[in-house]
Design a protein around this motif. Structure first.
Motif, PDB file in Angstrom:
ATOM      1  N   SER A 293       0.663  -0.880  -0.027  1.00 38.19           N
ATOM      2  CA  SER A 293      -0.215  -0.083  -0.102  1.00 38.19           C
ATOM      3  C   SER A 293       1.058   1.280   0.203  1.00 38.19           C
ATOM      4  O   SER A 293       0.164   2.630   0.277  1.00 38.19           O
ATOM      5  N   THR A 294       1.822   1.409   0.421  1.00 33.55           N
ATOM      6  CA  THR A 294       3.157   2.345   0.105  1.00 33.55           C
ATOM      7  C   THR A 294       3.782   2.816  -1.142  1.00 33.55           C
ATOM      8  O   THR A 294       3.013   2.399  -2.481  1.00 33.55           O
ATOM      9  N   VAL A 295       3.818   3.536  -1.028  1.00 33.88           N
ATOM     10  CA  VAL A 295       4.039   4.552  -2.465  1.00 33.88           C
ATOM     11  C   VAL A 295       5.396   3.572  -3.477  1.00 33.88           C
ATOM     12  O   VAL A 295       5.783   3.716  -2.810  1.00 33.88           O
ATOM     13  N   PRO A 296       5.132   3.338  -4.513  1.00 30.86           N
ATOM     14  CA  PRO A 296       6.050   2.557  -5.218  1.00 30.86           C
ATOM     15  C   PRO A 296       7.350   2.926  -5.329  1.00 30.86           C
ATOM     16  O   PRO A 296       7.143   3.548  -5.912  1.00 30.86           O
ATOM     17  N   LEU A 297       8.274   2.286  -6.014  1.00 29.37           N
ATOM     18  CA  LEU A 297       9.566   3.112  -5.956  1.00 29.37           C
ATOM     19  C   LEU A 297       9.463   2.595  -7.393  1.00 29.37           C
ATOM     20  O   LEU A 297       9.825   1.697  -7.843  1.00 29.37           O
ATOM     21  N   PRO A 298      10.106   3.339  -8.265  1.00 27.12           N
ATOM     22  CA  PRO A 298      10.585   2.588  -9.775  1.00 27.12           C
ATOM     23  C   PRO A 298      11.481   1.383  -9.668  1.00 27.12           C
ATOM     24  O   PRO A 298      12.297   1.391  -8.688  1.00 27.12           O
ATOM     25  N   ASP A 299      11.552   0.680 -10.643  1.00 24.93           N
ATOM     26  CA  ASP A 299      12.187  -0.374 -10.297  1.00 24.93           C
ATOM     27  C   ASP A 299      13.812  -0.698 -10.525  1.00 24.93           C
ATOM     28  O   ASP A 299      14.755  -1.301 -10.150  1.00 24.93           O
ATOM     29  N   THR A 300      14.334   0.864 -11.242  1.00 27.66           N
ATOM     30  CA  THR A 300      15.169   1.226 -11.336  1.00 27.66           C
ATOM     31  C   THR A 300      15.481   1.474 -10.232  1.00 27.66           C
ATOM     32  O   THR A 300      17.487   1.221  -9.794  1.00 27.66           O
ATOM     33  N   ILE A 301      15.239   2.358  -9.474  1.00 30.96           N
ATOM     34  CA  ILE A 301      15.718   2.360  -7.930  1.00 30.96           C
ATOM     35  C   ILE A 301      15.557   0.862  -7.106  1.00 30.96           C
ATOM     36  O   ILE A 301      17.292   0.606  -6.356  1.00 30.96           O
TER      37      ILE A 301
END
Length: 215
Positions: A128-136
């Protein structure tokens, strides 16, 4: 890799001493434990143990002590609980089949189910948290792996790398935290980070280097 959890012991006021679980990312915002439920549906008070010799005793709410011995209630069920208020389903204890077994052994299976329920709860929080870009995410995992590898050949170099990582986090987190302060309400920030409002406020203040109640 970024959802490691660890076991500790909590002793906090009337709660008593008991085993707890936390993830590194969510900390005490989602601190889990096994809670005892009595046959009437209530949660028992901590059990006080007098260690004698004139010293103060201590209170314990670890599930395995509620075995019905004289002066101590008998657990009817176990359930996972979290400091955020979430409660898992009750796992009933069959005392007839348990017989004379020690509760710590006889109820171990139910306690394991509780732990897995809390694991699922924290996984839902993470989702449910803000997603991180896959690259990060990939870069963070790669950085951790490279520093771990470096530590095997040159621990001091790994220490320097870890310090450089902290410095980088401080630089990047500073403006990000201050922008978040203006762009989000405390509740929005807390939901995005999977933290309580108090914990989110403190974390943003730490990264942004301002007083948590400034403004």
């Amino acid at each position: 890799m970024w959802a490691w959890w660890f076991v500790g012991w909590l002793r906090e006021g009337v709660m008593g001493e008991r085993e707890t679980w936390m993830t590194e990312e969510f900390g005490t915002s989602h601190e889990g434990a096994v809670e005892v439920v009595l046959s009437d549906g209530t949660v028992p008070e901590p059990v006080y143990f007098d260690v004698g010799s004139g010293t103060a005793g201590h209170q314990v709410s670890q599930w395995s002590v509620y075995d019905g011995r004289p002066g101590i209630p008998r657990a009817a069920a176990l359930r996972a609980v979290c400091s955020c208020g979430w409660k898992g389903p009750e796992q009933q204890l069959d005392w007839e089949s348990m017989g004379q077994q020690d509760l710590a052994e006889a109820g171990d299976g139910q306690a394991d189910v509780c732990e897995r329920a809390w694991d699922a709860h924290t996984a839902a929080v993470e989702a449910s948290t803000v997603p991180l870009p896959d690259t990060i995410t990939m870069l963070l995992e790669q950085l951790e792996e490279e520093i771990d590898k470096l530590a095997k050949t040159s621990p001091i170099a790994a220490v320097r790398a870890a310090r450089r990582t902290e410095i980088t986090a401080g630089h990047t987190g500073y403006w990000a935290a201050r922008s978040t302060l203006h762009d989000c309400t405390p509740g929005q920030a807390a939901a995005a980070l999977g933290l309580t409002e108090s914990a989110a406020r403190s974390e943003l203040a730490r990264l942004g280097r301002y007083h948590p109640y400034a403004g």
